[in-house]
Design an enzyme around this catalytic site. Sequence first.
Site, PDB file in Angstrom:
ATOM      1  N   ASP A 217    -123.341  66.538 -47.171  1.00 20.10           N
ATOM      2  CA  ASP A 217    -124.452  67.412 -47.515  1.00 20.10           C
ATOM      3  C   ASP A 217    -125.779  66.784 -47.076  1.00 20.10           C
ATOM      4  O   ASP A 217    -126.000  65.585 -47.251  1.00 20.10           O
ATOM      5  CB  ASP A 217    -124.460  67.638 -49.030  1.00 20.10           C
ATOM      6  N   GLU A 266    -110.285  52.880 -41.191  1.00 20.18           N
ATOM      7  CA  GLU A 266    -109.396  51.967 -41.899  1.00 20.18           C
ATOM      8  C   GLU A 266    -108.169  52.692 -42.464  1.00 20.18           C
ATOM      9  O   GLU A 266    -107.175  52.061 -42.797  1.00 20.18           O
ATOM     10  CB  GLU A 266    -110.143  51.294 -43.058  1.00 20.18           C
TER      11      GLU A 266
END
Length: 563
Positions: A217, A266
């Site tokens: 956002d 990751e």
Amino acid sequence: MTQQPATATPTSGAQAASDWWRDAVIYQVYPRSFADADGDGMGDLEGIRSRLPYLAGLGVDAVWLSPFYASPQADGGYDVADYRAIDPMFGTLLDADALIRDAHELGLRIIVDLVPNHSSDQHEWFQRALRDGPGSAARARYHFRPGKGPDGAEPPNDWESIFGGPAWTRVADGEWYLHLFAPEQPDFNWDHPAVADEFRSILRFWLDMGVDGFRVDVAHGLVKAPGLPDLGGHDQLKLLGNDAMPFFDQDGVHAIYRSWRTILEEYDGQRIAVAEAWTPTVERTANYVRPDELHQAFNFQYLGTHWNAAELHKVIDTSLDAMRPVGAPATWVLSNHDVTRHATRFAHDSARGTQIRDAGDRELGLRRARAATLLMLALPGSAYLYQGEELGLPDVTDLPDEVRQDPAYFRGAGQDGFRDGCRVPIPWTTGGSSYGFGPGGSWLPQPATWGGLSVEAQTGDPASTLELYRAALAARRAEPALGAGESVRWLDTPDGVLAFTRTGPDGTVFTCAANTTSAPVTLPSPQGRTLLHSAPKAPESGGGTVVLAPDSTVWWTSAPAAG
């Protein structure tokens, strides 16, 4: 509360493909308006979970959930008090875990909203900043400043809130704090290392829960220009304006997203991040999706384009050209929780913006909305759908003032404040107190016509908008020439018409033609068979030509018909 993390990756073979996000169709759920399981009139996570089979059957690839975090709800949950907790109105962390697990079993990915520009004024950090006072370490996490004038009674600068009024609020000890949105949404100071550390931790919390990505956002707003300079004569209230603003699209945001990209990588399963970045140009938007930053960015220039062939041709070319150098997919969107639904925007002959206050010609709006949807889903890249658009829902433009909850409505300036109209709970059944939304009522009143637009009413009707979406999404998955890509081949057409081809890896040729005019148009017949059409009847063809109905889109494919 302890729990086992949800399965990280959907089990569907189709979803396990490389770079799934490059051609994904992502469905936005506004939780309070999607489905209500407990009967309190407010949608919740268990309600969403119960409707996941519908979304899988619709044919979308991922579900984006607007905020469900603990929040005072001053701005529909975009004022977050605790980023690691679920607001009780929506459920619990266990409900979120179950939703993620069920989605993955159905082959759906889950993207959650992340709100890093500001917190709620009830967030523990901000409450501590108020207690600790001027000069404290806690205040350095936000933008606190002394006021101007001999007694500090004037705001520190001339910035105005997107929701109207000053972007500064004064606290009891005399200092002012910055809030680009509502006063209940103080902006974080991203120059403070604790803020960056906290959000890296929040990312990992939800990635460990099994989410597949984040919609970021106000991705363009995190970093402010040094010194927070005055704007002067700029029009400060135009969120969609083309002016460079000292609080939007500062170059410093890109270091933040490079650090986030390393975290996303990751994790297995190709986790992604999508920028809500209002920028002056598509080229500036492309900066957010460079190979070491975010994966996608919303294409607000496309969303704001009128139903006009020349305008659409230009924004499609500009979008594809801007994304190509950075290797990112273009994205396409027609509606979301912040703008008037496109079935209402397109219900007007005159040029309009993204906020409309009157219903217009419902039949015209729906005809154009169906055509615009087929055009959008034919473009290379990823598409975003907003809940209920597959039902052809219009905006509710006649909500009584006393039921409105959009904070911009009450501030009297800035955005139009009529976002409640696109947030009315969607209908599932033809009858009942809330048309299947839940066993109780609904937090915003639904029109009496809602039952006829419900999922139940439209399912199985080949002329319905819902079945058009289902057919389009099924074809998009099946057609080799649809989905990911970076270009189209335009065809010569009369004014008011767009037509292009795309070629699949197997040599299949896909053709899309859209007539944005109010009159039938005759074109040379594309090769292959008619695959789909937005108008009620298939296009008339013969003698090497085909007739496009007014405000309609048609798909053709060279692939032979099945069987």
